[in-house]
Design a protein around this motif. Structure first.
Motif, PDB file in Angstrom:
ATOM      1  N   LYS A 197       0.813  -1.086   0.055  1.00 42.57           N
ATOM      2  CA  LYS A 197      -0.120   0.009   0.031  1.00 42.57           C
ATOM      3  C   LYS A 197       0.780   1.378   0.023  1.00 42.57           C
ATOM      4  O   LYS A 197       1.930   1.191   0.458  1.00 42.57           O
ATOM      5  N   GLU A 198       0.272   2.276  -0.461  1.00 43.16           N
ATOM      6  CA  GLU A 198       0.862   3.547  -0.453  1.00 43.16           C
ATOM      7  C   GLU A 198       0.290   4.331   0.973  1.00 43.16           C
ATOM      8  O   GLU A 198      -1.052   4.368   0.913  1.00 43.16           O
ATOM      9  N   LEU A 199       0.846   4.847   1.715  1.00 41.92           N
ATOM     10  CA  LEU A 199       0.561   5.384   3.060  1.00 41.92           C
ATOM     11  C   LEU A 199       0.016   6.809   2.747  1.00 41.92           C
ATOM     12  O   LEU A 199       0.837   7.442   2.008  1.00 41.92           O
ATOM     13  N   ALA A 200      -1.028   7.211   2.994  1.00 41.41           N
ATOM     14  CA  ALA A 200      -1.487   8.587   2.452  1.00 41.41           C
ATOM     15  C   ALA A 200      -2.657   8.998   3.567  1.00 41.41           C
ATOM     16  O   ALA A 200      -3.141   8.208   4.322  1.00 41.41           O
ATOM     17  N   ALA A 201      -2.469  10.403   3.797  1.00 40.72           N
ATOM     18  CA  ALA A 201      -3.330  10.844   5.035  1.00 40.72           C
ATOM     19  C   ALA A 201      -3.090  10.199   6.433  1.00 40.72           C
ATOM     20  O   ALA A 201      -4.029   9.920   6.649  1.00 40.72           O
ATOM     21  N   VAL A 202      -1.917  10.281   6.710  1.00 43.20           N
ATOM     22  CA  VAL A 202      -1.489   9.558   7.967  1.00 43.20           C
ATOM     23  C   VAL A 202      -1.664  10.581   9.127  1.00 43.20           C
ATOM     24  O   VAL A 202      -1.416  11.474   8.914  1.00 43.20           O
ATOM     25  N   SER A 203      -2.469   9.907  10.084  1.00 43.74           N
ATOM     26  CA  SER A 203      -2.627  10.609  11.282  1.00 43.74           C
ATOM     27  C   SER A 203      -1.521  10.558  12.152  1.00 43.74           C
ATOM     28  O   SER A 203      -1.602  11.479  13.229  1.00 43.74           O
ATOM     29  N   GLY A 204      -0.800   9.336  12.341  1.00 41.70           N
ATOM     30  CA  GLY A 204       0.223   9.380  13.130  1.00 41.70           C
ATOM     31  C   GLY A 204       0.190   8.484  14.406  1.00 41.70           C
ATOM     32  O   GLY A 204       1.075   8.457  15.065  1.00 41.70           O
ATOM     33  N   GLU A 205      -0.668   7.430  14.256  1.00 39.38           N
ATOM     34  CA  GLU A 205      -0.755   6.674  15.334  1.00 39.38           C
ATOM     35  C   GLU A 205       0.206   5.249  14.913  1.00 39.38           C
ATOM     36  O   GLU A 205       0.084   4.671  13.945  1.00 39.38           O
ATOM     37  N   VAL A 206       0.934   5.135  15.956  1.00 37.65           N
ATOM     38  CA  VAL A 206       2.215   4.081  15.793  1.00 37.65           C
ATOM     39  C   VAL A 206       2.177   3.058  16.889  1.00 37.65           C
ATOM     40  O   VAL A 206       1.964   3.423  18.024  1.00 37.65           O
ATOM     41  N   THR A 207       2.165   1.801  16.568  1.00 36.90           N
ATOM     42  CA  THR A 207       2.001   0.724  17.313  1.00 36.90           C
ATOM     43  C   THR A 207       3.094  -0.274  17.148  1.00 36.90           C
ATOM     44  O   THR A 207       3.545  -0.685  16.142  1.00 36.90           O
ATOM     45  N   LEU A 208       3.808  -0.529  18.329  1.00 37.22           N
ATOM     46  CA  LEU A 208       4.828  -1.851  18.251  1.00 37.22           C
ATOM     47  C   LEU A 208       4.040  -2.716  19.038  1.00 37.22           C
ATOM     48  O   LEU A 208       3.775  -2.637  20.298  1.00 37.22           O
ATOM     49  N   ASP A 209       4.167  -4.180  18.515  1.00 42.88           N
ATOM     50  CA  ASP A 209       3.349  -5.093  18.996  1.00 42.88           C
ATOM     51  C   ASP A 209       4.363  -6.376  19.092  1.00 42.88           C
ATOM     52  O   ASP A 209       4.579  -6.925  18.161  1.00 42.88           O
ATOM     53  N   ASN A 210       4.837  -6.671  20.411  1.00 38.41           N
ATOM     54  CA  ASN A 210       5.753  -7.802  20.759  1.00 38.41           C
ATOM     55  C   ASN A 210       6.853  -7.805  19.683  1.00 38.41           C
ATOM     56  O   ASN A 210       7.314  -8.812  19.210  1.00 38.41           O
ATOM     57  N   VAL A 211       7.447  -6.771  19.435  1.00 38.74           N
ATOM     58  CA  VAL A 211       8.609  -6.603  18.329  1.00 38.74           C
ATOM     59  C   VAL A 211       9.838  -7.065  19.119  1.00 38.74           C
ATOM     60  O   VAL A 211      10.127  -6.856  20.406  1.00 38.74           O
ATOM     61  N   GLU A 212      10.784  -7.882  18.166  1.00 43.58           N
ATOM     62  CA  GLU A 212      11.965  -8.475  18.659  1.00 43.58           C
ATOM     63  C   GLU A 212      12.971  -8.200  17.749  1.00 43.58           C
ATOM     64  O   GLU A 212      12.520  -8.302  16.579  1.00 43.58           O
ATOM     65  N   PHE A 213      14.164  -7.945  18.139  1.00 44.00           N
ATOM     66  CA  PHE A 213      15.147  -7.520  16.922  1.00 44.00           C
ATOM     67  C   PHE A 213      16.465  -7.755  17.804  1.00 44.00           C
ATOM     68  O   PHE A 213      16.497  -7.618  19.054  1.00 44.00           O
ATOM     69  N   SER A 214      17.508  -8.375  17.023  1.00 37.15           N
ATOM     70  CA  SER A 214      18.761  -8.324  17.414  1.00 37.15           C
ATOM     71  C   SER A 214      19.811  -8.150  16.150  1.00 37.15           C
ATOM     72  O   SER A 214      19.316  -8.735  15.134  1.00 37.15           O
ATOM     73  N   TYR A 215      20.967  -7.588  16.258  1.00 34.81           N
ATOM     74  CA  TYR A 215      21.666  -7.326  15.134  1.00 34.81           C
ATOM     75  C   TYR A 215      22.521  -8.685  15.029  1.00 34.81           C
ATOM     76  O   TYR A 215      22.829  -8.895  13.702  1.00 34.81           O
ATOM     77  N   THR A 216      22.721  -9.526  15.987  1.00 30.28           N
ATOM     78  CA  THR A 216      23.440 -10.799  15.592  1.00 30.28           C
ATOM     79  C   THR A 216      22.787 -11.953  16.403  1.00 30.28           C
ATOM     80  O   THR A 216      22.122 -11.752  17.509  1.00 30.28           O
TER      81      THR A 216
END
Length: 586
Positions: free
Chosen positions: A336-355
């Motif tokens: 999709k193309e993000l358009a008319a963004v209101s700015g609600e941002v949600t992070l849901d159980n995010v996991e990340f590691s560089y290594t």
């Protein structure tokens, strides 16, 4: 890690694919090489005829000699024209191939994941795209210029020799494999040496780039001696590797010349016996000796070409490995193309590691409502900047989802996602061009009035007007002549101009004096109204009015809330705030 191309044949096939679109130039080069070689060999035959026209006292055929000389002048002029045409074709092939390879390499750099850039030094990447491609160009140019004409010369000379005397031609053919064996034997052993030389040269380029780019840091910490010692160690390894490669490759020419001398001697002895027996004339023998010399000459050239090609192939392998690197995951076909963004941002159980062996962010949850100011604080290495990288999709999450207005950011185009963010970082980034061009980078169609208004809002207008040509002043990508604070003000003005619905401020005023910072903070307050803002700050006094303060440690949000509420908890934020406050008093 870089992909490895282990097979030299595979490298050659890949290079040939780049040459294939220019097959017309290749055909032209072969044709002109064949014509020029044929005419060159014809000149040798004419020399033999000329000698036969003046054998013996009082037996000079002046009319025939003059005719031969006129013919020779005409043929020599034709040879010059065809060699010029051949070189034109060769230059077209080589520089078009190099252009295509550099274009592919640069395109790949634009879509490489940030992980690759982080794991490889800038100098090493630059070395592949610039130095290695130049080495490949030199090898290809020598190959097309000398290899084609050399092979055709060998074939053409054999045809001429067999036509004149099959017996002498057989002597030449029998001795030829020795020269080929020597060249092949040495070439196989020099390839790895040139490959090692190319890799060490890339390491050296990377080190030089790092030292020059950080010269102030080197001098500030008195690291000059260590830098020189490290450079000498790399330079010594490069010297050793280069000496081995050049020494062994240089054996090829004298070895083949020795064998060529044997060929010439064999032709001379066999031909002299034939002249004595009356089966050959002196002119034909002279022509044969010239043919033998012309026949063996390409072997010397080809041996040099083969050596140079080993270096070229080693360099081609490095640039092809860069081109073959896995790009970042492309946008989904139905993204999709993000358009008319209101700015609600949600992070849901995010996991990340560089290594994979070291966990960083685990089970991170966060909801930012439209227009909220989210401050992220914590000790160095806790994952603050990593969250920004994930929000912008510079890195992909290992688990969980990040949503903008309910849309999973993996299901929207990167361009539309990043267009809706405005970033002001501690590290400034400028491009070569005018001040005006640098400000309107995020909004190319902005009018001059908008640019000036954004600069005034960022408190950059006054120092810009003091510059020699104001907004038309040319600056470099390093911002030479500008202070760190002035460079940061230009970056802030850039965001002020585009005003996207979401903002990321990573120590955005770290290089600005206190008086200007107060004014900038006022401008930021205006800019952040109605916009979701993520603020990374080390000075906790600058984020006391944030709607939510996230306190991070070891990749986890351990506390969150407003400033006063967090202080009342007497937790980790309380310790951070008071330790900073005590330092400021001291």
């Amino acid at each position: 890690m870089s992909k490895r191309i282990d097979d030299k044949k595979e490298t050659i096939k890949r290079v040939l694919k780049y040459i294939k679109p220019y097959w017309l130039y290749v055909a032209g080069s072969l044709l002109f090489a064949a014509i020029s070689v044929t005419l060159t060999l014809y000149i040798l035959s004419l020399i033999g005829d000329a000698i036969d026209c003046m054998v013996g006292v009082g037996k000079v055929d002046f009319a025939g000699l003059i005719h031969i000389l006129k013919l020779m002048v005409t043929v020599i002029a034709a040879i010059g024209i065809f060699q010029w045409l051949m070189n034109m074709c060769n230059n077209k092939i080589v520089y078009n191939v190099i252009k295509d390879m550099r274009k592919d390499a640069f395109k790949k750099i634009q879509i490489l994941p940030l992980k690759y850039i982080d794991q490889h030094s800038y100098g090493e990447i630059v070395s592949r795209v610039i130095a290695d491609v130049d080495q490949l160009a030199d090898g290809l140019l020598m190959g097309f210029t000398q290899l084609f004409s050399g092979v055709i010369t060998i074939i053409g000379t054999l045809i001429f020799m067999f036509y004149e005397s099959a017996a002498i031609a057989v002597v030449v053919v029998c001795l030829t494999p020795l020269s080929l064996f020597v060249a092949s034997f040495i070439a196989r052993r020099t390839y790895k040496m040139f490959q090692s030389q190319s890799e060490i040269r890339g390491e050296q380029t990377a080190f030089i780039d790092e030292m020059i780019g950080n010269q102030k840091v080197v001098q500030a910490f008195g690291h000059e001696k260590e830098a020189v010692n490290t450079f000498e160690e790399i330079n010594n390894r490069l010297e050793k590797s280069s000496l081995y490669a050049i020494f062994f490759s240089s054996i090829t020419n004298p070895a083949t010349r020795f064998i060529n001398g044997l060929v010439y001697t064999g032709v001379g002895i066999t031909g002299a016996i034939a002249v004595i027996n009356g089966s050959l004339t002196v002119g034909v023998l002279a022509a044969f000796l010239n043919y033998a010399n012309q026949y063996t000459k390409p072997f010397n050239e080809i041996s040099g070409v083969v050596t140079e090609l080993q270096n070229a192939l080693a360099c081609a392998k490095r640039i092809l490995e860069l081109i073959d690197e896995e790009p970042q995951n492309p946008d989904l076909q139905n993204a999709k193309e993000l358009a008319a963004v209101s700015g609600e941002v949600t992070l849901d159980n995010v996991e990340f590691s560089y290594t994979s062996d070291k966990k960083l962010i685990e089970k991170l949850n966060l909801t930012a409502k439209p227009g909220q100011k989210i401050a992220i604080v914590g000790p160095t290495g806790c994952g603050k900047t990593t969250i920004i990288n994930l929000l912008m999709r510079f890195y992909e999450t290992d688990g969980g989802k990040i949503r903008v207005d309910g849309n999973d950011i993996k299901e929207v185009t990167r361009k539309s996602l990043r267009t809706n963010y405005g970033m002001v970082l501690q590290d400034t980034w400028l491009k070569s061009g005018t001040v005006r061009d640098n400000i309107r980078m995020g909004k190319p169609d902005a009018a001059d009035e908008e640019i000036v208004a954004a600069a005034k809002a960022a408190r950059a207008h006054n120092f810009i007007k003091r510059m020699q040509r104001g907004y038309d002043t040319e600056i470099t990508e390093n911002g030479e002549g500008l202070s760190q604070g002035e460079k940061q003000l230009l970056c802030i003005a850039r965001v002020m101009l585009s005003l996207p619905p979401m903002l990321i401020l990573d120590e955005a005023t770290s290089s600005i004096d206190t008086r200007t910072e107060i004014k900038i903070q006022e401008a930021f307050m205006m800019m952040m109204k109605g916009r979701t803002s993520f603020i990374i700050a080390h000075r906790l006094s600058t984020i006391q009015d944030a709607d939510i303060i996230l306190v991070m440690r070891d990749g986890h949000i351990i506390e969150q809330g407003k400033h006063e509420a967090l202080l009342e908890k007497h937790g980790f934020y309380y310790e951070l705030y008071n330790s900073q406050f005590v330092r400021e008093i001291i």
